[in-house]
Design a protein around this motif. Structure first.
Motif, PDB file in Angstrom:
ATOM      1  N   PHE A  73       0.776  -1.174   0.376  1.00  0.00           N
ATOM      2  CA  PHE A  73      -0.048  -0.504  -0.167  1.00  0.00           C
ATOM      3  C   PHE A  73       0.924   0.736  -0.095  1.00  0.00           C
ATOM      4  O   PHE A  73       0.942   2.054  -1.112  1.00  0.00           O
ATOM      5  CB  PHE A  73      -0.959   0.070   1.430  1.00  0.00           C
ATOM      6  N   LYS A  74       2.013   1.309   0.624  1.00  0.00           N
ATOM      7  CA  LYS A  74       2.644   2.584   1.228  1.00  0.00           C
ATOM      8  C   LYS A  74       3.676   2.541  -0.771  1.00  0.00           C
ATOM      9  O   LYS A  74       3.764   4.036  -1.318  1.00  0.00           O
ATOM     10  CB  LYS A  74       3.946   2.276   1.972  1.00  0.00           C
ATOM     11  N   LEU A  75       4.289   1.287  -1.080  1.00  0.00           N
ATOM     12  CA  LEU A  75       4.683   1.749  -2.167  1.00  0.00           C
ATOM     13  C   LEU A  75       3.406   2.073  -3.570  1.00  0.00           C
ATOM     14  O   LEU A  75       4.218   2.729  -4.537  1.00  0.00           O
ATOM     15  CB  LEU A  75       5.374   0.198  -2.744  1.00  0.00           C
ATOM     16  N   ALA A  76       2.344   1.179  -3.384  1.00  0.00           N
ATOM     17  CA  ALA A  76       1.452   2.354  -4.597  1.00  0.00           C
ATOM     18  C   ALA A  76       0.949   3.898  -3.636  1.00  0.00           C
ATOM     19  O   ALA A  76       1.104   4.042  -5.184  1.00  0.00           O
ATOM     20  CB  ALA A  76      -0.049   0.907  -4.312  1.00  0.00           C
ATOM     21  N   ALA A  77       0.823   4.570  -2.983  1.00  0.00           N
ATOM     22  CA  ALA A  77       1.234   5.504  -2.591  1.00  0.00           C
ATOM     23  C   ALA A  77       2.185   6.271  -3.249  1.00  0.00           C
ATOM     24  O   ALA A  77       2.241   7.043  -3.827  1.00  0.00           O
ATOM     25  CB  ALA A  77       1.057   5.642  -1.087  1.00  0.00           C
ATOM     26  N   GLU A  78       3.157   5.509  -2.966  1.00  0.00           N
ATOM     27  CA  GLU A  78       4.384   6.384  -3.076  1.00  0.00           C
ATOM     28  C   GLU A  78       5.085   6.562  -4.514  1.00  0.00           C
ATOM     29  O   GLU A  78       5.822   7.664  -4.983  1.00  0.00           O
ATOM     30  CB  GLU A  78       5.546   5.618  -2.802  1.00  0.00           C
TER      31      GLU A  78
END
Length: 178
Positions: A73-78
């Motif tokens: 989820f963090k990777l998708a946002a970043e």
């Protein structure tokens, strides 16, 4: 994950495993930004776990040594120029907030958010879910506390007719948001 709704499902399931009685899912679209917040009143995390929770090799699971939900989820946002923030207090709950630039080529589609919300209600009918997706002055909402009140506590939320009504209600609200 190919759709953000699957990330939301994963994080909400973490809330359920954390003993939450209320899971509040909020989506807010403003311009090119999409903010997703999932907040619960579960057991929360220690400061130590909170510091390492986005590390894929850090998990509270005992069945396997990796946890990919929050790191993905963090990777998708970043990848969209956005970010992921997590706040948690032991014994009080957790707030996960992600911001996405929807205009970015790498922004994953939201996916079947209605199906996700209905699956959560169906799979955990004793937990309360509050869902709100706002876009400007329009919104789609579902609050299982209000559903329980209307049903008088006599009909379970995972009753097929109740789930059908909830799905149709959300679909109608999304149609009116267009």
């Amino acid at each position: 994950m190919k759709e953000l709704s699957l990330n939301i499902l994963d994080i909400a399931q973490n809330s359920i495993k954390a003993g939450a009685s209320l899971v509040d899912i909020r989506l807010n679209e403003s311009g090119d930004l999409l903010q997703i917040e999932i907040e619960d009143d579960g057991c929360g995390m220690s400061e130590e776990l909170l510091r390492r929770v986005t590390d894929p090799f850090s998990t509270s699971r005992t069945t396997r040594k990796v946890g990919m939900g929050l790191p993905l989820f963090k990777l998708a946002a970043e990848q969209t120029g956005g970010r992921l923030d997590i706040a948690s207090t032991e014994g009080k709950g957790t707030l996960v907030r992600a911001v996405f630039n929807r205009g970015h080529i790498d922004c994953a589609p939201l996916g079947d958010i209605v199906g996700t919300i209905i699956a959560l209600v169906q799979g955990s009918p004793d937990i309360d879910f509050v869902f709100r997706h706002s876009r400007g002055d329009k919104a789609a909402e579902l609050d299982t506390r209000l559903m329980r009140e209307a049903l008088g506590g006599e009909v379970p939320l995972n009753e097929p007719d109740v789930l059908t009504w909830a799905k149709e209600s959300l679909m109608d609200q999304y149609y009116n948001m267009s």
